[in-house]
Design a protein around this motif. Structure first.
Motif, PDB file in Angstrom:
ATOM      1  N   ASP A  51       0.828  -1.198   0.000  1.00 49.63           N
ATOM      2  CA  ASP A  51       0.000   0.000   0.000  1.00 49.63           C
ATOM      3  C   ASP A  51       0.868   1.257   0.000  1.00 49.63           C
ATOM      4  N   THR A  52       2.112   1.097   0.468  1.00 46.89           N
ATOM      5  CA  THR A  52       3.021   2.223   0.646  1.00 46.89           C
ATOM      6  C   THR A  52       4.397   1.869   0.111  1.00 46.89           C
ATOM      7  N   LEU A  73       1.728   5.761  -7.828  1.00 45.21           N
ATOM      8  CA  LEU A  73       0.719   6.781  -7.529  1.00 45.21           C
ATOM      9  C   LEU A  73      -0.538   6.549  -8.354  1.00 45.21           C
ATOM     10  N   GLY A  74      -0.349   6.141  -9.611  1.00 45.95           N
ATOM     11  CA  GLY A  74      -1.491   5.865 -10.473  1.00 45.95           C
ATOM     12  C   GLY A  74      -2.307   4.681 -10.006  1.00 45.95           C
ATOM     13  N   GLU A  75      -1.678   3.797  -9.246  1.00 44.70           N
ATOM     14  CA  GLU A  75      -2.367   2.619  -8.707  1.00 44.70           C
ATOM     15  C   GLU A  75      -2.963   2.887  -7.329  1.00 44.70           C
ATOM     16  N   GLY A  76      -2.802   4.114  -6.852  1.00 42.54           N
ATOM     17  CA  GLY A  76      -3.370   4.466  -5.562  1.00 42.54           C
ATOM     18  C   GLY A  76      -2.479   4.175  -4.367  1.00 42.54           C
ATOM     19  N   LYS A  77      -1.228   3.849  -4.605  1.00 47.95           N
ATOM     20  CA  LYS A  77      -0.298   3.619  -3.511  1.00 47.95           C
ATOM     21  C   LYS A  77       0.228   4.965  -2.997  1.00 47.95           C
ATOM     22  N   LYS A  78       0.678   4.986  -1.759  1.00 47.62           N
ATOM     23  CA  LYS A  78       1.353   6.163  -1.219  1.00 47.62           C
ATOM     24  C   LYS A  78       2.854   6.018  -1.457  1.00 47.62           C
ATOM     25  N   GLN A  94       5.773  12.219   2.384  1.00 47.73           N
ATOM     26  CA  GLN A  94       4.972  11.855   1.219  1.00 47.73           C
ATOM     27  C   GLN A  94       5.409  12.638  -0.018  1.00 47.73           C
ATOM     28  N   ASP A  96       4.980  14.442  -3.408  1.00 40.05           N
ATOM     29  CA  ASP A  96       3.922  15.148  -4.125  1.00 40.05           C
ATOM     30  C   ASP A  96       4.481  15.922  -5.326  1.00 40.05           C
ATOM     31  N   ASP A 128      -4.237   1.651   6.013  1.00 41.23           N
ATOM     32  CA  ASP A 128      -3.785   1.989   4.666  1.00 41.23           C
ATOM     33  C   ASP A 128      -2.264   1.916   4.521  1.00 41.23           C
ATOM     34  N   GLU A 129      -1.548   1.493   5.562  1.00 45.70           N
ATOM     35  CA  GLU A 129      -0.100   1.360   5.469  1.00 45.70           C
ATOM     36  C   GLU A 129       0.364   0.028   6.047  1.00 45.70           C
TER      37      GLU A 129
END
Length: 210
Positions: A51-52, A73-78, A94, A96, A128-129
Motif C-alpha cells: 500500500d506504501t 501513484l497511479g495505482e493508488g499507492k502512497k 509523502q 507530491d 492503509d499502510e
C-alpha cells in the motif's frame, strides 16, 4: 569500465570502484537499465501487495525510480521519499512532486509537515499502510543480501528502529526492504559489521535475489 576491486575487505576501495563504474555509464544506459529495474520491482508480489512505497531520489547515475513512483501513484499507492538530517537521522515524507535540494545535494520533499511524515511505528495499526515496500539505494550488495552504503549509516539507523540492529535480525513483517542496484553492483561477498542490516531481497536489471 570494469570493476577491478581485488581487496573485498576494503569498503572504501569497493565504494571508489563501484561509484566510478556507475558514473561512467551513459545517461541512455542508466535510463534503459533503470526502466528495466523498475519493471522488475513492479512484477514482485511485494510491490503488488504494498500500500506504501518508501523510495529515494537518485543522484550520480543511481537507479532512477521515477517511472515506478508515477506508476505506484497511479495505482493508488502512497509514495514517500527521504529527508536526511544530521546525526544519521532520516525521515520519509509523502512525495507530491514538490522538491528541494537537501544537505547532500539530493532532492528531497519540500513539504515536511508532521502530517506528511511516514511513521514506522504505526504501520501495523494503520489500515492503509499495512504493507510497506522500502526501496534502498546502495553502493554494492552481495548474494547474501548484505548492503554496502555510502558510510553515513542512515539506512542502518532507520532500519534498526524496527529490526534488531544486526545483519541477520528479522524486521517488522509488514515491511519488505529491497536493495536496488545495477547488476555490476552485486558481489559474491562483502565485508559485514554487526550494525549492518540485510535487505530482504535485491533487484537488478537481470535478477532478483531473495
Amino acid at each position: 569500465m570494469e570493476i577491478e576491486t581485488k581487496d573485498l575487505s576494503d569498503k572504501n576501495e569497493i565504494r571508489k570502484q563501484v561509484v566510478a563504474r556507475r558514473i561512467a555509464m551513459s545517461s541512455d544506459e542508466a535510463c534503459q537499465l533503470s526502466l528495466q529495474i523498475c519493471r522488475n520491482v513492479m512484477a514482485l508480489n511485494a510491490y503488488k501487495e504494498a500500500d506504501t512505497v518508501l523510495g529515494y531520489m537518485s543522484i550520480r547515475n543511481e537507479v532512477d525510480l521515477m517511472y515506478l513512483f508515477e506508476a505506484a501513484l497511479g495505482e493508488g499507492k502512497k509514495v514517500y521519499i527521504p529527508k536526511s538530517y544530521s546525526d544519521r537521522v532520516m525521515r520519509f515524507y509523502q512525495y507530491d512532486g514538490n522538491l528541494k535540494k537537501g544537505i547532500y545535494g539530493i532532492s528531497e520533499p519540500a513539504d515536511t509537515g508532521e502530517e506528511k511524515m511516514f511513521r514506522i511505528d504505526t504501520i501495523s495499526r494503520k489500515k492503509d499502510e499495512k504493507n510497506v515496500l522500502m526501496l534502498e539505494p546502495g553502493v554494492a550488495y552481495d548474494i547474501a543480501r548484505n548492503r554496502l552504503g555510502y558510510g553515513g549509516g542512515y539506512y542502518d539507523t532507520f532500519l534498526s528502529e524496527h529490526c534488531g540492529g544486526a545483519a541477520d535480525a528479522p524486521c517488522t513483517p509488514q515491511l519488505t526492504s529491497v536493495g536496488i542496484a545495477y547488476d555490476f553492483q552485486v558481489f559474491d561477498k562483502l565485508p559485514v559489521e554487526s550494525h549492518d542490516v540485510k535487505v530482504d531481497m535485491i533487484v537488478t536489471e537481470k535478477r532478483v535475489l531473495c
